[in-house]
Design a protein around this motif. Structure first.
Motif, PDB file in Angstrom:
ATOM      1  N   LEU A 173       9.178   3.147  -3.837  1.00  9.64           N
ATOM      2  CA  LEU A 173       8.352   2.229  -3.059  1.00  9.64           C
ATOM      3  C   LEU A 173       7.121   1.751  -3.821  1.00  9.64           C
ATOM      4  O   LEU A 173       6.702   0.599  -3.660  1.00  9.64           O
ATOM      5  CB  LEU A 173       7.945   2.903  -1.744  1.00  9.64           C
ATOM      6  CG  LEU A 173       9.115   3.161  -0.788  1.00  9.64           C
ATOM      7  CD1 LEU A 173       8.656   3.967   0.416  1.00  9.64           C
ATOM      8  CD2 LEU A 173       9.762   1.858  -0.333  1.00  9.64           C
ATOM      9  N   VAL A 174       6.535   2.610  -4.638  1.00  6.86           N
ATOM     10  CA  VAL A 174       5.374   2.182  -5.430  1.00  6.86           C
ATOM     11  C   VAL A 174       5.761   1.036  -6.355  1.00  6.86           C
ATOM     12  O   VAL A 174       4.957   0.137  -6.624  1.00  6.86           O
ATOM     13  CB  VAL A 174       4.793   3.377  -6.218  1.00  6.86           C
ATOM     14  CG1 VAL A 174       3.963   2.914  -7.397  1.00  6.86           C
ATOM     15  CG2 VAL A 174       3.932   4.232  -5.296  1.00  6.86           C
ATOM     16  N   ALA A 175       6.986   1.053  -6.862  1.00  9.59           N
ATOM     17  CA  ALA A 175       7.443  -0.001  -7.772  1.00  9.59           C
ATOM     18  C   ALA A 175       7.808  -1.293  -7.040  1.00  9.59           C
ATOM     19  O   ALA A 175       8.009  -2.327  -7.691  1.00  9.59           O
ATOM     20  CB  ALA A 175       8.644   0.497  -8.570  1.00  9.59           C
ATOM     21  N   ASP A 176       7.883  -1.241  -5.710  1.00  6.65           N
ATOM     22  CA  ASP A 176       8.305  -2.419  -4.936  1.00  6.65           C
ATOM     23  C   ASP A 176       7.159  -3.426  -4.841  1.00  6.65           C
ATOM     24  O   ASP A 176       6.062  -3.086  -4.387  1.00  6.65           O
ATOM     25  CB  ASP A 176       8.720  -1.963  -3.533  1.00  6.65           C
ATOM     26  CG  ASP A 176       9.422  -3.058  -2.746  1.00  6.65           C
ATOM     27  OD1 ASP A 176       8.897  -4.191  -2.699  1.00  6.65           O
ATOM     28  OD2 ASP A 176      10.491  -2.786  -2.183  1.00  6.65           O
ATOM     29  N   PRO A 177       7.380  -4.683  -5.231  1.00  7.51           N
ATOM     30  CA  PRO A 177       6.305  -5.681  -5.165  1.00  7.51           C
ATOM     31  C   PRO A 177       5.833  -5.986  -3.751  1.00  7.51           C
ATOM     32  O   PRO A 177       4.741  -6.538  -3.565  1.00  7.51           O
ATOM     33  CB  PRO A 177       6.929  -6.921  -5.824  1.00  7.51           C
ATOM     34  CG  PRO A 177       8.404  -6.704  -5.745  1.00  7.51           C
ATOM     35  CD  PRO A 177       8.624  -5.231  -5.810  1.00  7.51           C
ATOM     36  N   ASN A 178       6.617  -5.628  -2.740  1.00  8.69           N
ATOM     37  CA  ASN A 178       6.219  -5.875  -1.355  1.00  8.69           C
ATOM     38  C   ASN A 178       5.261  -4.816  -0.810  1.00  8.69           C
ATOM     39  O   ASN A 178       4.701  -4.990   0.264  1.00  8.69           O
ATOM     40  CB  ASN A 178       7.462  -5.920  -0.450  1.00  8.69           C
ATOM     41  CG  ASN A 178       8.407  -7.032  -0.820  1.00  8.69           C
ATOM     42  OD1 ASN A 178       8.077  -8.199  -0.690  1.00  8.69           O
ATOM     43  ND2 ASN A 178       9.585  -6.678  -1.324  1.00  8.69           N
ATOM     44  N   VAL A 179       5.088  -3.732  -1.547  1.00 10.98           N
ATOM     45  CA  VAL A 179       4.278  -2.599  -1.075  1.00 10.98           C
ATOM     46  C   VAL A 179       2.937  -2.595  -1.796  1.00 10.98           C
ATOM     47  O   VAL A 179       2.869  -2.656  -3.018  1.00 10.98           O
ATOM     48  CB  VAL A 179       5.017  -1.268  -1.319  1.00 10.98           C
ATOM     49  CG1 VAL A 179       4.117  -0.083  -0.994  1.00 10.98           C
ATOM     50  CG2 VAL A 179       6.292  -1.209  -0.485  1.00 10.98           C
ATOM     51  N   ARG A 180       1.853  -2.489  -1.006  1.00 12.78           N
ATOM     52  CA  ARG A 180       0.505  -2.400  -1.581  1.00 12.78           C
ATOM     53  C   ARG A 180      -0.121  -1.029  -1.389  1.00 12.78           C
ATOM     54  O   ARG A 180      -0.927  -0.583  -2.194  1.00 12.78           O
ATOM     55  CB  ARG A 180      -0.402  -3.464  -0.941  1.00 12.78           C
ATOM     56  CG  ARG A 180      -0.103  -4.889  -1.380  1.00 12.78           C
ATOM     57  CD  ARG A 180      -1.019  -5.874  -0.677  1.00 12.78           C
ATOM     58  NE  ARG A 180      -0.641  -6.062   0.713  1.00 12.78           N
ATOM     59  CZ  ARG A 180      -1.445  -6.557   1.652  1.00 12.78           C
ATOM     60  NH1 ARG A 180      -2.697  -6.855   1.349  1.00 12.78           N
ATOM     61  NH2 ARG A 180      -1.017  -6.723   2.880  1.00 12.78           N
ATOM     62  N   VAL A 181       0.233  -0.363  -0.299  1.00 11.87           N
ATOM     63  CA  VAL A 181      -0.314   0.961   0.000  1.00 11.87           C
ATOM     64  C   VAL A 181       0.832   1.880   0.398  1.00 11.87           C
ATOM     65  O   VAL A 181       1.685   1.493   1.214  1.00 11.87           O
ATOM     66  CB  VAL A 181      -1.357   0.911   1.137  1.00 11.87           C
ATOM     67  CG1 VAL A 181      -1.872   2.309   1.452  1.00 11.87           C
ATOM     68  CG2 VAL A 181      -2.513  -0.001   0.778  1.00 11.87           C
ATOM     69  N   LEU A 182       0.857   3.086  -0.165  1.00  7.99           N
ATOM     70  CA  LEU A 182       1.884   4.063   0.172  1.00  7.99           C
ATOM     71  C   LEU A 182       1.244   5.217   0.931  1.00  7.99           C
ATOM     72  O   LEU A 182       0.342   5.893   0.417  1.00  7.99           O
ATOM     73  CB  LEU A 182       2.551   4.589  -1.103  1.00  7.99           C
ATOM     74  CG  LEU A 182       3.618   5.663  -0.906  1.00  7.99           C
ATOM     75  CD1 LEU A 182       4.795   5.120  -0.113  1.00  7.99           C
ATOM     76  CD2 LEU A 182       4.090   6.195  -2.253  1.00  7.99           C
ATOM     77  N   ALA A 183       1.697   5.456   2.158  1.00  8.25           N
ATOM     78  CA  ALA A 183       1.224   6.570   2.985  1.00  8.25           C
ATOM     79  C   ALA A 183       2.270   7.680   2.941  1.00  8.25           C
ATOM     80  O   ALA A 183       3.446   7.426   3.220  1.00  8.25           O
ATOM     81  CB  ALA A 183       1.006   6.111   4.424  1.00  8.25           C
ATOM     82  N   CYS A 184       1.867   8.892   2.568  1.00  8.34           N
ATOM     83  CA  CYS A 184       2.802  10.011   2.418  1.00  8.34           C
ATOM     84  C   CYS A 184       2.423  11.161   3.333  1.00  8.34           C
ATOM     85  O   CYS A 184       1.242  11.520   3.424  1.00  8.34           O
ATOM     86  CB  CYS A 184       2.803  10.527   0.983  1.00  8.34           C
ATOM     87  SG  CYS A 184       3.259   9.331  -0.272  1.00  8.34           S
ATOM     88  N   TYR A 185       3.431  11.759   3.962  1.00  8.46           N
ATOM     89  CA  TYR A 185       3.237  13.013   4.679  1.00  8.46           C
ATOM     90  C   TYR A 185       4.082  14.069   3.977  1.00  8.46           C
ATOM     91  O   TYR A 185       5.311  13.932   3.867  1.00  8.46           O
ATOM     92  CB  TYR A 185       3.649  12.905   6.147  1.00  8.46           C
ATOM     93  CG  TYR A 185       3.701  14.271   6.811  1.00  8.46           C
ATOM     94  CD1 TYR A 185       2.530  14.960   7.091  1.00  8.46           C
ATOM     95  CD2 TYR A 185       4.921  14.889   7.079  1.00  8.46           C
ATOM     96  CE1 TYR A 185       2.567  16.232   7.648  1.00  8.46           C
ATOM     97  CE2 TYR A 185       4.968  16.154   7.641  1.00  8.46           C
ATOM     98  CZ  TYR A 185       3.786  16.824   7.916  1.00  8.46           C
ATOM     99  OH  TYR A 185       3.821  18.084   8.448  1.00  8.46           O
TER     100      TYR A 185
END
Length: 691
Positions: free
Chosen positions: A202-214
């Motif tokens: 997901l970090v590599a996806d151009p559509n994603v700016r913020v990654l929330a992890c649990y």
């Protein structure tokens, strides 16, 4: 197909266990009606499900299948995975439970599942997960009810989590606030694809700016470091919520350091150093993620507070310091701009108290917000509102929003009132990138997360040949004397005696007062079993040593005794604990510094950092201790040799890096700091068996 294509951009999806009678299976099929590609329900007992043709098996589909969703009992999952491999699928999402989470039998079944997937080159999400969502392709491959109804617009926020239930809560909270997630992945048991794997995709996806992890399990340290570095390189943010951080999760080991340092401390420190943000609850995970989609990082933690309530403004000012934030007095030009906008009985300093009079004049409130935001003394604006609700609240929100859109600085609102009364106003602000919190504490914590941290580790020193000192699982203090010498850390004069008679002879060489310590690799806390005697007159050492050995034998009959360490009695000084836990699983060593002695665990005055550190960083750690004044000449006492203490701390941290994963733990307690010099009065070293 690649994993990312098969998982997020499949051309076709099959649902094994599709049904209209099961609520979970029914939702799964309904949600996929919006998917861009082909959808194949699989159930030998039906010809059609929710208007879609139904097929008896994966091998009887009219076209290729990329992604297979499995929702059948655990006992039937393995044949489905084998069939998916023969059908040419690339990814399988096992939504079924009944695997490792139920015990040994489930673990064995899960291992068989993974082995079958590997034979066919399949990637597996789950088992015991709730699936995934990827908005760019219309893929809603989950059964969580949180995906029901129309979802808000794409936000650029992606979620990865181990708990499907908490993941559903996160999805529902986001929808309630008008925030549509770009991607959402529940990894469940992580039998194959882990949370870190999903995060990397997901970090590599151009559509994603913020990654929330649990996270519930700690990821590999080296991979987590690479993930954070990649996110920073791409200008993206990672926000993480981790469970298992309480004292109940502490490692049960014998040393002082182990009792004081939580399991996962290395992860927490590494996360902070990497620039990722760690939060404490699900609401905060969402609030911070939303704030980071639109707000730039702050240059510093200076905030301007605007409020209609002097009491609420006072609370904000009190709480700011505890969050490492400052409320500077506004510059003269800003105060001059505010003066005609704020009544004489208000305040134009900081907090800016506009009073209820200005709150009711929405244009004037907006002008106040703009003036504060334009101040060079301010990095972020906090608006604190109280009893304003209904239609007036919407008008207030509109005035704040106009000011926020004209400023490059982040705006945060703490709205302390009934949720029903402010729902429309809060929704308006949140949809437009202005965070709304229900307390000043939460608002200030959010702003604190926007302030970048400048964390660094010292350069690694040249090797000193320390590996040879870990020749046995645990070193006694006598064994470690040469190690202390190699680290250039001072120690008391003394030698190991085989028995009481030799102890008496050695004592005559050391002075009038002597310290006796039993030496055993089995005793981390010698004093607990009577193995330490302090201040013995030299002429009484022989008898004292005999008595001590007899006491230890009675209290710890299984302990192996190497002899008695006979040492000179050190003059008094400030006692420090310096411990370091060796790095493992891709994590650096964790250095812990605190006030030492026998009361270390009682007062728990400790700070931790990743190793290695240099002398300057070691001094900074000492300054963070509540007991720092004792080192700095408290109430007229002479100042201690902080430079010598810092040099010893830095040397220990460098040793831990050199020893790598061979080191379990190294601890000096106490390191006695005098007006000149610092001496290691006790040493414990344990090695780690390589896996």
């Amino acid at each position: 197909m690649t994993t990312v294509d098969g998982l997020l951009r499949p051309r076709s999806v099959a649902i094994v266990g599709a049904s209209e009678r099961s609520a979970m299976a029914g939702r799964l099929t309904r949600y996929l009606r919006d998917f861009d590609g082909a959808v194949y329900p699989i159930n030998p007992n039906h010809r059609e499900i929710h208007g879609l043709p139904c097929y008896p098996s994966l091998l009887e589909l009219p076209g290729p299948v990329d992604l297979v969703l499995v929702l059948v009992p655990a006992s039937r999952v393995l044949p489905v995975v084998e069939e998916a491999g023969r059908a040419g699928a690339s990814c399988v999402v096992v939504l079924s439970s009944g695997f490792a989470e139920i015990g040994a039998d489930g673990r064995e079944l899960q291992d068989q599942l993974v082995a079958a997937a590997k034979r066919h080159g399949l990637r597996v999400i789950g088992p015991n997960c709730q699936g995934l969502i990827y908005r760019p392709t219309g893929l809603t491959a989950t059964f969580t009810a949180a995906a029901d109804g129309e979802q808000p617009g794409d936000s650029g926020i992606a979620y990865v989590g181990q708990s499907g239930a908490l993941g559903g809560s996160f999805l529902g909270l986001a929808r309630d606030r008008g925030i549509g997630l770009t991607a959402w992945i529940s990894v469940g048991n992580q039998a194959d694809l882990t949370a870190t794997d999903a995060a990397e995709l997901l970090v590599a996806d151009p559509n994603v700016r913020v990654l929330a992890c649990y996270l519930e399990e700690l990821p590999d340290g080296a991979r987590w470091t690479r993930l954070a570095a990649r996110a920073a390189e791409l200008g993206k943010h990672i926000v993480v919520l981790r469970s298992g951080r309480s004292s109940a999760g502490e490692r049960a080991i014998a040393s002082h350091t182990g009792a004081l340092v939580r399991s996962g401390t290395a992860f927490d420190l590494l996360t902070r150093e990497s620039g990722a943000i760690q939060v404490d609850d699900l609401d905060e995970l969402l609030d911070v993620s939303v704030a980071l989609t639109g707000a730039p990082s702050l240059r510093a933690g200076r905030i301007g507070v605007i409020t209609s309530s002097g009491g609420a403004g006072g609370l904000a000012a009190d709480q700011a310091e505890g969050n490492g934030l400052a409320l500077p007095e506004l510059d003269a030009s800003t105060q001059a701009a505010l003066a005609p906008l704020v009544p004489s009985f208000g305040s134009v300093v900081n907090p800016v108290d506009v009073t209820a009079q200005v709150i009711n004049d929405h244009a004037q409130l907006g002008a106040v917000c703009e003036a504060v935001a334009e101040s060079a003394e301010v990095d972020a604006v906090l608006v604190v509102l109280t009893t304003i609700g209904g239609e007036p609240a919407v008008a207030v929100a509109e005035s704040i929003l106009r000011a926020a859109k004209r400023s490059a600085k982040p705006f945060v609102v703490a709205w302390i009132y009934s949720h029903d009364q402010i729902a429309a106003a809060a929704s308006l602000l949140r949809r437009n990138g202005v965070s709304v919190l229900s307390t000043t504490t939460a608002a200030l914590r959010l702003i604190r997360h926007l302030v970048p941290h400048d964390e660094r580790r010292a350069a690694v020193a040249a090797p000193r040949g320390l590996a040879g000192f870990l020749g046995r699982p645990a070193l006694t203090e006598a064994d470690g004397a040469e190690l202390l010498d190699a680290m250039r850390i001072a120690r008391p004069r003394g030698r190991l005696a085989a028995g009481p008679a030799e102890a008496g002879a050695i004592a005559g060489e050391l002075g009038d007062r002597i310290v006796l310590k039993v030496q055993s690799p089995d005793l981390a806390h010698k004093s607990d079993v009577g193995g330490v005697v302090v201040g013995v007159p030299a002429e009484q050492v022989r008898d004292a040593a005999a008595d001590m050995l007899e006491t230890v034998a009675a209290n710890a009959p299984e302990a192996r005794i190497d002899g008695v360490l006979v040492q000179e009695l050190l003059p008094g000084g400030v006692e420090l604990l310096v411990g370091v836990q060796g790095g493992e699983d891709g994590y650096p060593p964790v250095l812990t510094v605190g006030m030492g002695g026998t009361t270390t665990e009682l007062y728990r005055d400790v700070v931790s950092a990743l190793g290695p550190v240099d002398a300057e960083q070691a001094t900074a750690l000492l300054r963070r201790l509540r007991g720092w004044p004792l080192l700095d000449g408290f109430r007229g006492r002479p100042r201690c040799d902080v430079a010598a203490a810092a040099a010893a701390i830095a040397s220990i941290s460098q040793a831990a890096v050199e020893l790598g994963d061979r080191l379990g733990e190294l601890e000096i307690n106490p390191l006695v700091v005098h007006g000149s010099g610092a001496v290691a009065a006790d040493l414990v070293v344990t090695g780690r068996t390589r896996r």
